[in-house]
Every structure is written in C-alpha cells, then in structure tokens.
Design an enzyme around this catalytic site. Structure first.
Site, mmCIF file in Angstrom:
data_model
loop_
_atom_site.group_PDB
_atom_site.id
_atom_site.type_symbol
_atom_site.label_atom_id
_atom_site.label_comp_id
_atom_site.label_asym_id
_atom_site.label_seq_id
_atom_site.Cartn_x
_atom_site.Cartn_y
_atom_site.Cartn_z
ATOM 1 N N GLU A 237 0.889 -1.175 0.000
ATOM 2 C CA GLU A 237 0.000 0.000 0.000
ATOM 3 C C GLU A 237 0.920 1.216 0.000
ATOM 4 O O GLU A 237 1.473 1.581 1.044
ATOM 5 C CB GLU A 237 -0.875 0.010 1.261
ATOM 6 C CG GLU A 237 -1.770 -1.209 1.448
ATOM 7 C CD GLU A 237 -2.973 -1.195 0.529
ATOM 8 O OE1 GLU A 237 -3.218 -0.160 -0.124
ATOM 9 O OE2 GLU A 237 -3.650 -2.224 0.448
ATOM 10 N N CYS A 271 -2.341 9.242 2.371
ATOM 11 C CA CYS A 271 -1.940 8.728 1.060
ATOM 12 C C CYS A 271 -2.956 9.110 -0.009
ATOM 13 O O CYS A 271 -2.624 9.191 -1.182
ATOM 14 C CB CYS A 271 -1.751 7.231 1.123
ATOM 15 S SG CYS A 271 -3.141 6.400 1.881
HETATM 16 P P1 NAD Z 1 8.484 4.697 4.706
HETATM 17 O O1 NAD Z 1 8.455 3.890 3.480
HETATM 18 O O2 NAD Z 1 9.631 5.602 4.934
HETATM 19 O O3 NAD Z 1 8.429 3.766 5.996
HETATM 20 C C1 NAD Z 1 7.367 2.863 6.219
HETATM 21 C C2 NAD Z 1 7.811 1.764 7.163
HETATM 22 O O4 NAD Z 1 8.816 0.970 6.549
HETATM 23 C C3 NAD Z 1 8.408 2.237 8.482
HETATM 24 O O5 NAD Z 1 7.899 1.419 9.510
HETATM 25 C C4 NAD Z 1 9.894 2.009 8.283
HETATM 26 O O6 NAD Z 1 10.593 1.795 9.487
HETATM 27 C C5 NAD Z 1 9.888 0.752 7.453
HETATM 28 N N1 NAD Z 1 11.090 0.505 6.651
HETATM 29 C C6 NAD Z 1 11.921 1.415 6.090
HETATM 30 N N2 NAD Z 1 12.878 0.781 5.373
HETATM 31 C C7 NAD Z 1 12.641 -0.546 5.474
HETATM 32 C C8 NAD Z 1 13.272 -1.701 4.957
HETATM 33 N N3 NAD Z 1 14.330 -1.634 4.144
HETATM 34 N N4 NAD Z 1 12.758 -2.905 5.277
HETATM 35 C C9 NAD Z 1 11.670 -3.013 6.069
HETATM 36 N N5 NAD Z 1 11.030 -1.951 6.601
HETATM 37 C C10 NAD Z 1 11.513 -0.723 6.293
HETATM 38 O O7 NAD Z 1 7.115 5.491 4.716
HETATM 39 P P2 NAD Z 1 6.657 6.637 5.708
HETATM 40 O O8 NAD Z 1 7.447 7.859 5.403
HETATM 41 O O9 NAD Z 1 6.634 6.101 7.098
HETATM 42 O O10 NAD Z 1 5.135 6.846 5.293
HETATM 43 C C11 NAD Z 1 4.709 7.749 4.319
HETATM 44 C C12 NAD Z 1 4.336 7.003 3.052
HETATM 45 O O11 NAD Z 1 3.330 6.036 3.325
HETATM 46 C C13 NAD Z 1 3.735 7.935 2.008
HETATM 47 O O12 NAD Z 1 4.283 7.651 0.747
HETATM 48 C C14 NAD Z 1 2.262 7.576 2.019
HETATM 49 O O13 NAD Z 1 1.581 7.857 0.834
HETATM 50 C C15 NAD Z 1 2.325 6.118 2.318
HETATM 51 N N6 NAD Z 1 1.038 5.636 2.822
HETATM 52 C C16 NAD Z 1 0.301 4.809 2.039
HETATM 53 C C17 NAD Z 1 -0.944 4.363 2.482
HETATM 54 C C18 NAD Z 1 -1.789 3.425 1.634
HETATM 55 O O14 NAD Z 1 -2.681 2.827 2.183
HETATM 56 N N7 NAD Z 1 -1.546 3.292 0.352
HETATM 57 C C19 NAD Z 1 -1.429 4.767 3.720
HETATM 58 C C20 NAD Z 1 -0.663 5.606 4.481
HETATM 59 C C21 NAD Z 1 0.575 6.046 4.029
#
Ligand code: NAD
Length: 525
Positions: A237, A271
């Site tokens: 997502e 998002c």
């Molecule tokens: P992010 O991708 O930076 O981090 C998300 C999660 O991934 C965190 O828990 C982080 O610790 C973890 N993570 C980071 N690197 C990793 C790796 N290599 N392996 C495993 N886990 C890892 O995202 P963010 O900045 O926390 O969130 C914002 C983003 O989320 C925006 O792009 C937003 O659009 C998206 N989002 C999407 C939805 C949806 O339902 N489509 C909903 C909410 C937010």
C-alpha cells in the site's frame, strides 16, 4: 527523527519538538525469538473458530471505545494531528472496521461449495479459508494506530499470528501491548517489535508467511526485493498523487469545502489526500477565489498562535522535519517554474506548523504536480474538456485514489471509470476509505493488493481448493492406460459439450457412458 546513539532513536513530539522517549533497534536474536513465539502461537489461533476470533476482536474494540480519549491524546502527541482528524481517521475508523468485520468475517471465511463441471461428474468442490501462518505488518507514521491495528485484526481473524513493526517516527511504544493486555485479548497473538528499517529487514529475514506493507514507493521496492529472496508474498500500500476533478455544474460552495478537507485533513499527510485539483475553466476564477477565502479562515495549529487548546484547531502540524523539507522543496520548484502561491506556502519559523496553502499557475513539469507532496498544499490547474482532464489525471506514476465532482452523475461515472486508480469517490474525496465493506488499494506505483472489503480480508487467508471424490473404484478417463480410443472419445467431448455451434447433449451422454464403461473394465483387468 534524531538519533542519540547508533541504536537509540528519539521519538519527537512534533508540536513542540520535545523528545517524548527513545526506542531501541530490536536485535536479530530478539526478532528471531519473537517470530519463534509467533510460530508457537499459530496452532492455538488456528484452532479457534472464526466466531471465537471475533469474540477476541470484540474485547479489543470495547477497550478502544472505553479508552478512546487517552489513545487519541497519545496519537496527537506523536503525530501532531488536530483532535478531530485523529478521532475520525484513527479511533472512529478502527472501531468501525472492527464492528463491521466482526459481522463479515464469519460470512467471508466460511468454507464454500463451488460448482463442479459436468466432466467431473460425481465429485464435489470446496474452498476452505485457512490461515497462512505468521503475518508481518510494516506501517508508516501517518496513522500509527490504524495502520497497525486494522491489518493486524484482519490477519488474526483469518487465524494468523501477527508481528507488527511500527514506524520509528510514531511507534506509540507500549500502546498496542497495553490494549492487548488490558482488554484480555489473546496473549502473544499480536506482537510488536520496535526499530527502524533495519529491524524491518530483520523481520523479513525471519521469513513471515506474508508481508503487509504500507509506506513509500522507495521502501516498497526494497521490501519487495528482500521478500523475493525468500519468496514471501507482499501486499504493498504505497503513496499517491490523487487528482480531484471539478466540473462546471457543481454546487461550488460544497465542493470548495470538500476539496479543502481532502487536501488539508491530517495536514495533507494522507496517502489519498487531494494532491492535484483540476477545475473547469468556466468556474476556475470563482472556485479559486472561494477556496483561498475559506482557507484563510482555517485555524491552523500555529505554535505562536493564541489558541487555548492547541488540539482545538482545524489543521494540525506536519509530523516530521524531513516531510516539511519535501513540501518546501516542491513549492520552491513550482514557484521557480512560474507558479503563484495565493495563501500559505511556508511554515511558522522554527516549527512543524505549515500553513494551509493554495497554489495556481501550475503545470505537469513541476514536482508539485508529479511527486507526492504529503503536506497541506492544494495546487489548482484549469481544464477545458473532459478528454483533457482525463489525460491530465492519468498523467501520473501513481494510481491510488481520486475524485470527480459533478451534478451530472452519468458524466462523473464515465470520467471515474477512465481514471486509472484503485479508489475513487464521486462528489466527495477519500470517503470510500470510510466504508470497511469497500476494498482499498492502489494501481501503478501506488502498489498492489487490497485490504478491507472481502478481498482485503481474504488476502490474509490461504484459499485452499479441495476436491472430494467418491471411492467408487472406477478408473478416471485421464488416468492410464492411454489409448487411441480413449483419446478419440475425450476429443469428441470438445465438440459435443464446449462447441456452442454444435453442442449435442445426447452425444455427450453417450460418450460419457462409453468412457465410464472403459473405466470399469480397466479396473477389472
Ligand atoms: P516509509 O516507506 O519511509 O516507511 C514505512 C515503514 O517501513 C516504516 O515502519 C519504516 O521503518 C519501514 N522501513 C523502512 N525501510 C525498510 C526496509 N528496508 N525494510 C523493512 N522496513 C523498512 O514510509 P513513511 O514515510 O513512514 O510513510 C509515508 C508514506 O506512506 C507515504 O508515501 C504515504 O503515501 C504512504 N502511505 C500509504 C498508504 C496506503 O494505504 N496506500 C497509507 C498511508 C501512508
């Protein structure tokens, strides 16, 4: 996020930038121990009926309802949301989803009989919905409780053990553990580990049976690549760049209010926020004048402002410093390319409080119209024809949500079906997310897989296909020996049964009887 040592991570209150507490990276050994515990839990969860799992879920729901104010206060502390944003998009939605799935899960997860084609006469076909095993949930920081609890309870309802690794930005340390312990929910069925992406990588290496990831495209790619090494299925997502399309026949006042909410709720850190707004040329000037006027009336949560209760505001603050820098760089790039900021456009100096912003004179060369901004910014662009606006809306690498605003519902439906996204609202924005019966997910770079709705529950389930045959003693026609006579008969079935130009039930029945008799003779040999 500031780091004190290599393994200690500061969790910061975005409202006043104070350090709330620190979390530590979870070691490889600790991660392994947590997954070992999850594996041990699997048989006990699997043994529960769906109704018994629902009874566990209701304990969580009751606890959250009873403690919603304190949970909300904690969410606000870590995210900087306004109280009403936190209430509607986290607490209310969690309770709503739990309430709906308590009713739907027993229905959706019931074993089903499906038709068996006539060529398989005498056999029965069924689908059994079984657990996958242990599910890893990796959420982002913008909805810290919702993004953990909703997929976690869906996975649990399907009979899985769950390990969740919250975002290091808003980990809400101890909250889920507290909810589980104090509500009396099944111990260790849902476990939480803390840390950054490093801990996330360790969790993937512990080989869960499925990964449910919500976050950025950048991280989504990394997770998919690591999961591919272990052949672990993933639901992704990811981010969005939602377009709101406003036609000339709308009730302008209502639409201005709806688009403002869609762009500014959770300070634009959803998002499916309105990230682009296309307005028909006939109403463009009036629409812009009204939205600027209304935006200026909003009460943002300025640190320096004289609000007696800082949570009593319309627009909360931006959660992280790095997100503020992205917002600022998008606006700078747009202005350098000729865009005009009509209100907002900057943060209160030295704070996380970004003013609600309206930008015009934008085009698709600007980052503001191409990349995810994730802030309280609505760029508005003029369009002339339906074809043009469909092309503009689809001119994006993302495909998460969007909205079409028009009195003419036939036109709105036509345009909605031409927009390549996973979700779309007509005369509203992101409201489909408010209905747990609807599936939610993206297309293009916004990811794949669905959660919520029937598809979103079954994504955590192993749909086992089961065929039940009778122990008749007959030899099936496709079993050995292979003879020319048998081949001829089987081949003729194509003509008698499947070819609608010459289907002949009588001939099919005769061939069927002959095949059956061959099967009986072969058995006697
Ligand atoms: P992010 O991708 O930076 O981090 C998300 C999660 O991934 C965190 O828990 C982080 O610790 C973890 N993570 C980071 N690197 C990793 C790796 N290599 N392996 C495993 N886990 C890892 O995202 P963010 O900045 O926390 O969130 C914002 C983003 O989320 C925006 O792009 C937003 O659009 C998206 N989002 C999407 C939805 C949806 O339902 N489509 C909903 C909410 C937010």
């Amino acid at each position: 996020m500031e780091t004190a040592t290599a393994t200690r991570i500061d969790v910061v209150n975005p409202i006043d930038k104070s350090v709330l507490y620190q979390i530590e990276e979870t070691s490889e050994q600790q991660v392994k121990a947590i997954f070992a515990k999850a594996r041990l839990m699997e048989p006990a969860i699997r043994a529960l009926t769906v109704e018994q799992r629902v009874a566990e879920l209701v304990k969580l729901k009751n606890y959250i309802m009873d403690h919603r104010e304190e949970l909300l206060t904690r969410i606000i502390k870590e995210t900087g949301k306004s109280r009403l944003d936190g209430f509607t998009s986290e607490v209310f939605e969690i309770i709503d989803v739990m309430d709906v799935f308590a009713k739907l899960a027993p229905k959706f997860l019931k074993n089903r009989s499906v038709p068996t084609p006539i060529v398989l006469v005498g056999k029965k076909s069924e689908i059994w919905y079984e657990p996958l095993g242990t599910i890893l949930i990796i959420p982002p920081w913008n909805y810290p409780l919702y993004q953990v609890l909703v997929p976690a309870v869906m996975a649990f309802l399907c009979g899985n053990a769950v390990v969740a690794k919250p975002s290091e930005v808003t980990p809400m340390q101890g909250v889920i553990e507290d909810i589980i312990a104090k509500s009396g929910f099944m111990k260790d069925a849902i476990q939480v580990v803390y840390g950054t992406g490093i801990t996330g990588q360790r969790c993937i290496d512990a080989r869960p049976d499925k990964i449910h990831f919500t976050g950025s495209c950048r991280t989504g790619r990394k997770i998919m690549a690591q999961a591919a090494g272990h052949l672990i299925p993933v639901d992704l997502e990811l981010g969005g760049k939602d377009a709101a399309i406003v036609f000339e026949d709308i009730n302008i006042e209502r639409t201005v209010n709806g688009i403002m909410w869609g762009g500014f709720t959770t300070a634009g850190q959803s998002c499916t926020s309105v990230e682009r707004c296309y307005v028909h040329e006939n109403i463009f000037d009036k629409f812009v004048e009204m939205i600027v006027h209304r935006t200026k009336q909003l009460r943002p949560s300025h640190a320096n402002r004289n609000i007696t209760d800082p949570e009593d505001c319309d627009v909360g603050c931006v959660t992280t410093e790095f997100q503020l820098q992205i917002i600022e760089s998008h606006i700078k790039d747009a202005v350098e390319k000729g865009a005009k900021v009509l209100c907002g456009g900057k943060r209160e100096a030295g704070t996380h409080h970004f003013l609600p912003t309206i930008v015009v004179d934008v085009d698709h060369t600007m980052e503001l119209m191409k990349e995810e901004t994730f802030g309280p910014v609505i760029p508005i662009m003029k369009f002339r024809t339906e074809e043009e606006v469909i092309r503009l809306a689809n001119d994006s690498d993302y495909g998460l949500g969007g909205s079409v605003w028009s009195k003419d519902i036939t036109r709105a439906r036509r345009v909605a079906s031409a927009i390549k996204t996973g979700n779309l609202s007509i005369n509203n924005h992101m409201l489909n997310e408010g209905n747990p019966y609807l599936p939610f997910g993206g297309t293009k770079n916004s990811g794949f897989g669905r959660y919520k709705g029937e598809a979103g529950l079954l994504t955590f389930s192993n749909a086992k296909s089961v065929l039940v045959d009778a122990d008749s003693g007959n030899i099936d026609p496709n079993w050995y020996p292979f003879t020319k006579t048998k081949y001829g008969m089987l081949s003729s079935i194509i003509d008698h049964l499947f070819d609608l130009r010459r289907r002949n039930w009588l001939k099919f029945a005769i061939v069927g009887l002959k095949i059956d008799s061959i099967g009986k003779k072969e058995r006697l040999k």
